[in-house]
Design a protein around this motif. Sequence first.
Motif, PDB file in Angstrom:
ATOM      1  N   LYS A   1      -4.373   2.568   9.956  1.00 28.67           N
ATOM      2  CA  LYS A   1      -3.279   1.646   9.254  1.00 28.67           C
ATOM      3  C   LYS A   1      -2.915   0.638  10.261  1.00 28.67           C
ATOM      4  O   LYS A   1      -2.837  -0.536   9.885  1.00 28.67           O
ATOM      5  CB  LYS A   1      -1.998   2.444   9.301  1.00 28.67           C
ATOM      6  CG  LYS A   1      -0.769   2.023   8.272  1.00 28.67           C
ATOM      7  CD  LYS A   1       0.226   3.010   7.711  1.00 28.67           C
ATOM      8  CE  LYS A   1      -0.233   4.352   7.474  1.00 28.67           C
ATOM      9  NZ  LYS A   1      -0.603   4.142   6.031  1.00 28.67           N
TER      10      LYS A   1
ATOM     11  N   GLY B   1       1.264   4.760   0.516  1.00 27.65           N
ATOM     12  CA  GLY B   1       0.609   5.974   0.959  1.00 27.65           C
ATOM     13  C   GLY B   1       0.780   7.245   0.145  1.00 27.65           C
ATOM     14  O   GLY B   1       1.539   7.759  -0.544  1.00 27.65           O
ATOM     15  N   GLY B   2      -0.335   7.780   0.368  1.00 26.70           N
ATOM     16  CA  GLY B   2      -0.443   9.252  -0.484  1.00 26.70           C
ATOM     17  C   GLY B   2       0.456  10.175   0.214  1.00 26.70           C
ATOM     18  O   GLY B   2       0.946  11.223  -0.441  1.00 26.70           O
ATOM     19  N   SER B   3       0.899   9.859   1.291  1.00 26.79           N
ATOM     20  CA  SER B   3       2.030  10.661   2.090  1.00 26.79           C
ATOM     21  C   SER B   3       3.251  10.667   1.162  1.00 26.79           C
ATOM     22  O   SER B   3       4.081  11.322   1.566  1.00 26.79           O
ATOM     23  CB  SER B   3       1.991  10.274   3.545  1.00 26.79           C
ATOM     24  OG  SER B   3       2.624   8.769   3.522  1.00 26.79           O
TER      25      SER B   3
ATOM     26  N   GLN C   1       5.566  10.583  18.706  1.00 28.92           N
ATOM     27  CA  GLN C   1       5.102  11.291  17.363  1.00 28.92           C
ATOM     28  C   GLN C   1       6.339  12.244  17.280  1.00 28.92           C
ATOM     29  O   GLN C   1       6.893  13.010  18.002  1.00 28.92           O
ATOM     30  CB  GLN C   1       3.993  11.843  17.294  1.00 28.92           C
ATOM     31  CG  GLN C   1       3.000  10.727  17.174  1.00 28.92           C
ATOM     32  CD  GLN C   1       1.476  11.343  16.815  1.00 28.92           C
ATOM     33  OE1 GLN C   1       1.373  12.617  16.132  1.00 28.92           O
ATOM     34  NE2 GLN C   1       0.405  10.800  17.131  1.00 28.92           N
TER      35      GLN C   1
ATOM     36  N   MET D   1       5.660   4.971  15.742  1.00 28.46           N
ATOM     37  CA  MET D   1       6.832   5.637  16.493  1.00 28.46           C
ATOM     38  C   MET D   1       6.228   5.790  18.298  1.00 28.46           C
ATOM     39  O   MET D   1       5.073   5.975  18.313  1.00 28.46           O
ATOM     40  CB  MET D   1       7.117   7.088  16.063  1.00 28.46           C
ATOM     41  CG  MET D   1       7.804   6.822  14.704  1.00 28.46           C
ATOM     42  SD  MET D   1       8.245   8.487  14.006  1.00 28.46           S
ATOM     43  CE  MET D   1       6.738   9.593  13.835  1.00 28.46           C
TER      44      MET D   1
ATOM     45  N   ILE E   1      -0.781   7.886  21.353  1.00 26.84           N
ATOM     46  CA  ILE E   1       0.529   7.850  20.710  1.00 26.84           C
ATOM     47  C   ILE E   1       0.114   7.556  19.436  1.00 26.84           C
ATOM     48  O   ILE E   1       1.032   7.935  18.545  1.00 26.84           O
ATOM     49  CB  ILE E   1       1.308   6.896  21.757  1.00 26.84           C
ATOM     50  CG1 ILE E   1       1.551   7.322  22.988  1.00 26.84           C
ATOM     51  CG2 ILE E   1       2.496   6.337  20.989  1.00 26.84           C
ATOM     52  CD1 ILE E   1       2.032   6.232  24.147  1.00 26.84           C
TER      53      ILE E   1
ATOM     54  N   SER F   1       4.657   4.025   3.873  1.00 26.94           N
ATOM     55  CA  SER F   1       4.207   5.152   4.386  1.00 26.94           C
ATOM     56  C   SER F   1       5.395   6.395   4.526  1.00 26.94           C
ATOM     57  O   SER F   1       6.497   6.175   4.285  1.00 26.94           O
ATOM     58  CB  SER F   1       3.432   5.302   5.686  1.00 26.94           C
ATOM     59  OG  SER F   1       2.973   6.252   6.004  1.00 26.94           O
ATOM     60  N   ASN F   2       5.185   7.576   5.280  1.00 25.02           N
ATOM     61  CA  ASN F   2       6.312   8.489   5.261  1.00 25.02           C
ATOM     62  C   ASN F   2       6.834   8.459   6.816  1.00 25.02           C
ATOM     63  O   ASN F   2       7.452   9.587   7.021  1.00 25.02           O
ATOM     64  CB  ASN F   2       5.562   9.965   5.147  1.00 25.02           C
ATOM     65  CG  ASN F   2       4.383  10.220   5.678  1.00 25.02           C
ATOM     66  OD1 ASN F   2       4.089   9.398   6.756  1.00 25.02           O
ATOM     67  ND2 ASN F   2       4.133  11.441   5.979  1.00 25.02           N
TER      68      ASN F   2
ATOM     69  N   LYS G   1       0.806  -1.224   0.013  1.00 24.87           N
ATOM     70  CA  LYS G   1      -0.076   0.148   0.088  1.00 24.87           C
ATOM     71  C   LYS G   1       0.882   1.272   0.215  1.00 24.87           C
ATOM     72  O   LYS G   1       1.565   1.525   0.937  1.00 24.87           O
ATOM     73  CB  LYS G   1      -0.864  -0.089   1.133  1.00 24.87           C
ATOM     74  CG  LYS G   1      -1.903   1.035   1.346  1.00 24.87           C
ATOM     75  CD  LYS G   1      -1.654   2.489   1.619  1.00 24.87           C
ATOM     76  CE  LYS G   1      -2.589   3.505   1.697  1.00 24.87           C
ATOM     77  NZ  LYS G   1      -2.300   4.342   2.647  1.00 24.87           N
TER      78      LYS G   1
ATOM     79  N   THR H   1      -2.336   8.260  16.398  1.00 19.70           N
ATOM     80  CA  THR H   1      -3.627   9.185  16.007  1.00 19.70           C
ATOM     81  C   THR H   1      -3.629   9.225  14.543  1.00 19.70           C
ATOM     82  O   THR H   1      -3.009   8.507  13.893  1.00 19.70           O
ATOM     83  CB  THR H   1      -3.209  10.599  16.585  1.00 19.70           C
ATOM     84  OG1 THR H   1      -1.915  11.061  15.992  1.00 19.70           O
ATOM     85  CG2 THR H   1      -2.966  10.657  18.212  1.00 19.70           C
TER      86      THR H   1
ATOM     87  N   GLY I   1      -4.105  10.971   0.432  1.00 17.83           N
ATOM     88  CA  GLY I   1      -4.670  11.984   1.109  1.00 17.83           C
ATOM     89  C   GLY I   1      -4.313  13.614   0.999  1.00 17.83           C
ATOM     90  O   GLY I   1      -4.968  14.566   0.741  1.00 17.83           O
TER      91      GLY I   1
HETATM   92  N1  LIG Z   1       2.718   6.633  16.774  1.00 21.55           N
HETATM   93  C1  LIG Z   1       2.778   7.133  15.560  1.00 21.55           C
HETATM   94  N2  LIG Z   1       3.957   6.919  14.945  1.00 21.55           N
HETATM   95  C2  LIG Z   1       3.974   7.166  13.331  1.00 21.55           C
HETATM   96  N3  LIG Z   1       3.121   8.106  12.782  1.00 21.55           N
HETATM   97  C3  LIG Z   1       2.025   8.317  13.322  1.00 21.55           C
HETATM   98  C4  LIG Z   1       1.605   7.850  14.762  1.00 21.55           C
HETATM   99  N4  LIG Z   1       0.588   8.600  14.927  1.00 21.55           N
HETATM  100  C5  LIG Z   1       0.198   9.114  14.140  1.00 21.55           C
HETATM  101  N5  LIG Z   1       0.768   9.050  13.174  1.00 21.55           N
HETATM  102  C6  LIG Z   1       0.718   9.666  11.759  1.00 21.55           C
HETATM  103  O1  LIG Z   1       0.249   8.965  10.823  1.00 21.55           O
HETATM  104  C7  LIG Z   1       0.816   9.247   9.428  1.00 21.55           C
HETATM  105  C8  LIG Z   1       0.677   8.307   8.509  1.00 21.55           C
HETATM  106  O2  LIG Z   1      -0.832   8.108   8.158  1.00 21.55           O
HETATM  107  P1  LIG Z   1      -1.299   8.818   6.748  1.00 21.55           P
HETATM  108  O3  LIG Z   1      -2.689   8.227   6.680  1.00 21.55           O
HETATM  109  O4  LIG Z   1      -1.030  10.244   6.985  1.00 21.55           O
HETATM  110  O5  LIG Z   1      -0.262   8.386   5.451  1.00 21.55           O
HETATM  111  P2  LIG Z   1      -0.579   7.345   4.703  1.00 21.55           P
HETATM  112  O6  LIG Z   1      -1.518   6.353   4.891  1.00 21.55           O
HETATM  113  O7  LIG Z   1       0.856   6.857   4.281  1.00 21.55           O
HETATM  114  O8  LIG Z   1      -1.206   8.506   3.354  1.00 21.55           O
HETATM  115  P3  LIG Z   1      -2.662   8.158   2.579  1.00 21.55           P
HETATM  116  O9  LIG Z   1      -3.581   8.166   3.915  1.00 21.55           O
HETATM  117  O10 LIG Z   1      -2.849   9.426   1.870  1.00 21.55           O
HETATM  118  O11 LIG Z   1      -2.609   6.950   1.699  1.00 21.55           O
HETATM  119  C9  LIG Z   1       2.106   9.876   9.953  1.00 21.55           C
HETATM  120  O12 LIG Z   1       2.574  10.581   8.854  1.00 21.55           O
HETATM  121  C10 LIG Z   1       1.932  10.505  11.149  1.00 21.55           C
HETATM  122  O13 LIG Z   1       1.693  11.855  11.152  1.00 21.55           O
END
Ligand SMILES: Nc1ncnc2c1ncn2[C@@H]1O[C@H](COP(=O)(O)OP(=O)(O)OP(=O)(O)O)[C@@H](O)[C@H]1O
Length: 267
Positions: free
Chosen positions: A219, A9-11, A188, A185, A211, A179-180, A7, A213, A42
Motif C-alpha cells: 500500500k 480494501g477487502g478488509s 501497530q 500507524m 513498523i 482501508s480498515n 481503492k 508490515t 483478501g
Molecule cells: N504501520 C501500520 N499501520 C497501519 N496498518 C498496518 C501497519 N503495518 C501493517 N498494517 C496492516 O495493514 C493492514 C491493511 O492492509 P491489508 O492489505 O490487510 O488491507 P486492504 O489493502 O485494505 O485489503 P485488501 O488487501 O484485501 O484489499 C492493516 O489492517 C494492518 O493490519
Amino acid sequence: MDILIMKIGGSIQDKLPGSFYQMIAQLQQTKKCYPLIVHGGGPMINTLLEKLAIPTKFVDGLRVTTKEVLTVVEMVLSGSINNEIVTQCQIKQLQAIGLSGIDHGLLKVKPVQTIEAIGFVGEVTEVNTAFLMELLENNIIPVISPIGMDETGQHYNINGDMAASAIAKALGGKLAFISNVPGVMKQQKDKSNVYSSLTQVEAEQLIKEKIITDGMIPKVRSAIGSLSVQMKQAVILNGLEPEDIANYLKGNEVGTKFIYKEEVAYV
Ligand SMILES: Nc1ncnc2c1ncn2[C@@H]1O[C@H](COP(=O)(O)OP(=O)(O)OP(=O)(O)O)[C@@H](O)[C@H]1O
Ligand SMILES: [Mg+2]
C-alpha cells in the motif's frame, strides 16, 4: 474535473456504511470529481481458500498465486466482491459498471519480479485510459477488479493497491486507499497515533524497522509509486469514516498523505 481513484480494501468492503456510497453520489452529483473504484478482497479469498483446503502464503504482502489459487482469486474478486460493490452503488442510484482488468483490455500486465517465486502475480504495464474516460464522462463509475492479462491470454492476480496506483498514474487525479486503519500507524494497533504524511525514504525506513508490515507494504509503495507531476497526492484513509474522504478533498488533515515533490527522484 479531477478523477478520484478510490481503492476499497477487502478488509473494509463488507463493513462500509451506506453513507460511504451516498458520499460518492454527492461528489458525482455536485461535479466535485469523477469517482472510480478499484477493490481488493483478501479476507474473502482467505476464507474460500481455507474452505477448499488450498494453502496460501504471502511474500512482502503479495499473495503467492498458483494456478489453483488464481481460480479462487478470480471467483472472489471478479465475481462476488465486484458484483457486491456495483450493487451498493446501484441502490444509491449511482450508475456503476463492474469490470475486471481483462474486459476491453483494461489492464495489461507482466509478471512481477521478486527474488522468491510468487506465481501468477502481475504488475500493470498498460491501462486502457480512453475506455475509462469514456465511462467517466458519461457519469458511469467503473468498478474494477484487479485481474490482468498478458499478451498470451494468461490471467494474473494483481495486488489491489498496485492496480489502483497504476490506474491513477495513467489517468492522473487523486488516489485514496480506503482501508480498515486510519492511516499508517506509528505503532501497530495504536489507532490514535497516525503519521500525517510520509516520504519515500521515511516509509522504506519504517518497512525496515517492521513498523510497516503485511498489506501495508504494497500500500505505501503503491501510494509513493503513483506520484508524478500529474498525480501529486495519494492518501490512506479509514473507510469507516466516510466524511474523511470529503474532508480530504477539502484539503483537511486526515489519514496519511504522500505528496509529490519535484526534487525527489522516485524509484
Ligand atoms: N504501520 C501500520 N499501520 C497501519 N496498518 C498496518 C501497519 N503495518 C501493517 N498494517 C496492516 O495493514 C493492514 C491493511 O492492509 P491489508 O492489505 O490487510 O488491507 P486492504 O489493502 O485494505 O485489503 P485488501 O488487501 O484485501 O484489499 C492493516 O489492517 C494492518 O493490519
Ligand atoms: Mg491489501
